[in-house]
Design an enzyme around this catalytic site. Structure first.
Site, PDB file in Angstrom:
ATOM      1  N   GLU A   1       0.832  -1.204   0.000  1.00 13.76           N
ATOM      2  CA  GLU A   1       0.000   0.000   0.000  1.00 13.76           C
ATOM      3  C   GLU A   1       0.863   1.249   0.000  1.00 13.76           C
ATOM      4  O   GLU A   1       2.049   1.203   0.300  1.00 13.76           O
ATOM      5  CB  GLU A   1      -0.933   0.034   1.207  1.00 13.76           C
ATOM      6  CG  GLU A   1      -0.317  -0.348   2.539  1.00 13.76           C
ATOM      7  CD  GLU A   1       0.791   0.527   3.033  1.00 13.76           C
ATOM      8  OE1 GLU A   1       0.642   1.771   2.969  1.00 13.76           O
ATOM      9  OE2 GLU A   1       1.815  -0.004   3.508  1.00 13.76           O
TER      10      GLU A   1
ATOM     11  N   GLU B   1       4.362  -0.394   2.169  1.00 13.85           N
ATOM     12  CA  GLU B   1       4.477  -0.587   0.717  1.00 13.85           C
ATOM     13  C   GLU B   1       4.328  -2.053   0.313  1.00 13.85           C
ATOM     14  O   GLU B   1       4.089  -2.361  -0.848  1.00 13.85           O
ATOM     15  CB  GLU B   1       5.815  -0.076   0.159  1.00 13.85           C
ATOM     16  CG  GLU B   1       6.054   1.405   0.329  1.00 13.85           C
ATOM     17  CD  GLU B   1       7.354   1.861  -0.331  1.00 13.85           C
ATOM     18  OE1 GLU B   1       8.055   1.022  -0.954  1.00 13.85           O
ATOM     19  OE2 GLU B   1       7.674   3.058  -0.225  1.00 13.85           O
TER      20      GLU B   1
END
Lengths: 338, 338
Positions: B163, B306
């Protein structure tokens, strides 16, 4: 290692598109690799060799492990055939396994995939006499140095330590206690699996050995000869061989940590080349890593040895170099740091 | 998942040439993979896709993070160009990165490598109103399900969550508190880096939001709409999409853990498909993993997100399947267990 490259790597970490320090231990390993390689970014150590050293231990006569010494040979042959855990984890990580008999006791048929460098047919019982002569300890150290040189001549960019030897957690705890000064109970664990009573017996055996030999930590070869093992000596040499050629070494578990204590006692500059692969189920790992000043990359509750913890850590070490090489900087990405 | 395959994997673990349990969490993950694949040994999940979902958060108006929302777009473009940490760590692990805009607020030029599935231009400020409508939350869930299906249609054998979204640790802590019932202070951390004063403010914002919405954990879509984020909704859908197709999912950090709490609340059977990649620097991870009943593979002090923690865990997940497939048994190696 190079302070200029370290400073360049620290500056580069701060410039990459991530909050400062947000990659944790990977950032510190990357900086260490830059110092070792004397250049930033450091090369990604793609070619890796796991040096597995096998030896036997006279202290098995004291009942410190439920496994018979026949298992050392059986596992040596299993490794040569590719069936052990280290073979599988090394294959996953893209590393080559090199198996060396430095001190196996029992006979076995000549086998492809086993380097025969036997210094002695096992150690003597460290709880009643010195495990090795000084000459034997030095010869086993030399086997490790030679093995490192062969691997590096073959193109290895990082070395991983591995071992096989029934009884070798006993010798490792003794070495760690002797070098670090920690209490025996604080550095002795269950190896590959013993109960409370057997653990108490193992601690008593090691305490008796240390009382008998009174090993002097300022004489690391003497410590090794008194309470060590042939594979611990070889791994210490393997570490020294790598450090002398400015190549990083990923340590596995408690046997590797004991060997690293010896290597660093012999050559303090070797410390900068060490990367701790696996934290401890064995309490000796915790004590030794603290003495060495290292934090481990992996902590999965492994208690197998062979090099498995080092193999699992290898992709992380490679990743830490890749980060310095391949990530964009804030300038590249047009980001102002918050 | 299949109890027969689980039992076969447990029996096989006990037959392999290692002391029982000595490969720790890797053994348990291998058994889980066998249950998921309904066969032992399970296939090694070589083809991996990291689904990165980007979104923005209205709660940034409350000063919960020092980073401006422009950074969400800048990092989205950085990921599309291959310069972010997740690109580097995915490349190291041999995984493909698929980047999806499910809720980015600011404009950016059409960009190769960004899947445009924007459901809303960021959420509303969860501390003063519902972050999303129920329809928006469901649409974002659907984006995640679709993304999983595309990855699996393309041959992926394991999915990893990732993300990007400035402010998204605030929404994640709110989700974890709402679903698990844990106190806000116990599940709220420093994100990518705030001081004590800012942390106290972040906790107060989340407490205010929970007091305002009183989210009902038995209505996970309602929880998501009230205090969630578009990327958390999409990740929850991504998890559900994988589980529906019987494929394991490796969770990253606190945002993934919050999303997993939603996914498992919606479909309890999804729990068996989850593998925890990274333990917590963010305290919400600890609470969520405990609620989910998962132990993490990696604990390196990462606080980047991430998908980086999941990418580092991927080789370990692959190794756990390889162990069941490739290790020799005691019978193969002619060893009697000690």
């Amino acid at each position: 290692t190079s302070q200029r490259a370290v400073a360049a790597a620290e500056a580069r970490q701060a410039s990459l598109t991530k909050p400062a320090g947000s990659l944790g231990l990977l950032e510190r390993i990357g900086i260490q690799l830059a110092g070792i390689a004397r250049v930033c970014p450091p090369p990604v150590p793609e070619r890796a060799v796991v040096g597995v050293f096998a030896g036997d231990h006279g202290v098995c006569a004291q009942g410190v492990t439920p496994w018979p010494q026949e298992v050392t040979v059986a596992m040596l042959l299993n490794m040569a055939a590719g069936g052990a855990a280290i073979n599988v984890l090394a294959a996953q990580a893209g590393a080559e396994v090199v198996v060396t008999d430095v001190g196996v006791k029992l006979d076995y048929p000549p086998t492809d995939g086993v380097r025969g460098r036997n210094v002695a047919r096992g150690t003597r019982d460290l709880s009643v006499e010195a495990a090795m002569t000084r000459d034997e300890a030095i010869a086993a150290l030399a086997v490790g140095i030679d093995t490192a040189n062969e691997a590096l001549d073959g193109g290895a960019q990082v070395l991983l330590t591995g071992e096989m030897g029934i009884g070798n957690t006993t010798a490792s705890s003794a070495l760690i206690a002797a070098i670090t000064g920690a209490g025996v109970a604080a550095v002795t664990g269950r190896g590959t699996g013993i109960d409370n009573e057997a653990l108490a017996g193992k601690i008593a055996v090691i305490e008796r050995a240390l009382a008998l030999h009174r090993p002097d930590p300022s004489d690391p070869v003497g410590v090794l000869a008194a309470v060590g093992g042939l594979e611990q000596a070889a791994i210490a040499g393997f570490i020294l061989g790598a450090a002398a050629r400015r190549v990083p070494v990923i340590l596995d578990g408690v046997i590797a940590c004991a060997s690293a204590c010896i290597a660093v006692s012999l050559a303090p500059e070797a410390r900068g080349y060490l990367i701790a692969g696996h934290a401890g189920a064995e309490p000796g790992i915790t004590e030794a890593l603290s003495w060495l000043g290292l934090d481990a990359l992996v902590d999965l509750g492994l208690r197998l040895g062979e090099g498995t913890g080092a193999a699992l850590a290898l992709p992380m070490v490679q990743a830490s170099a890749r980060i310095l090489r391949d990530m964009a900087t804030f300038d590249d990405a047009n980001i102002s740091a918050g």
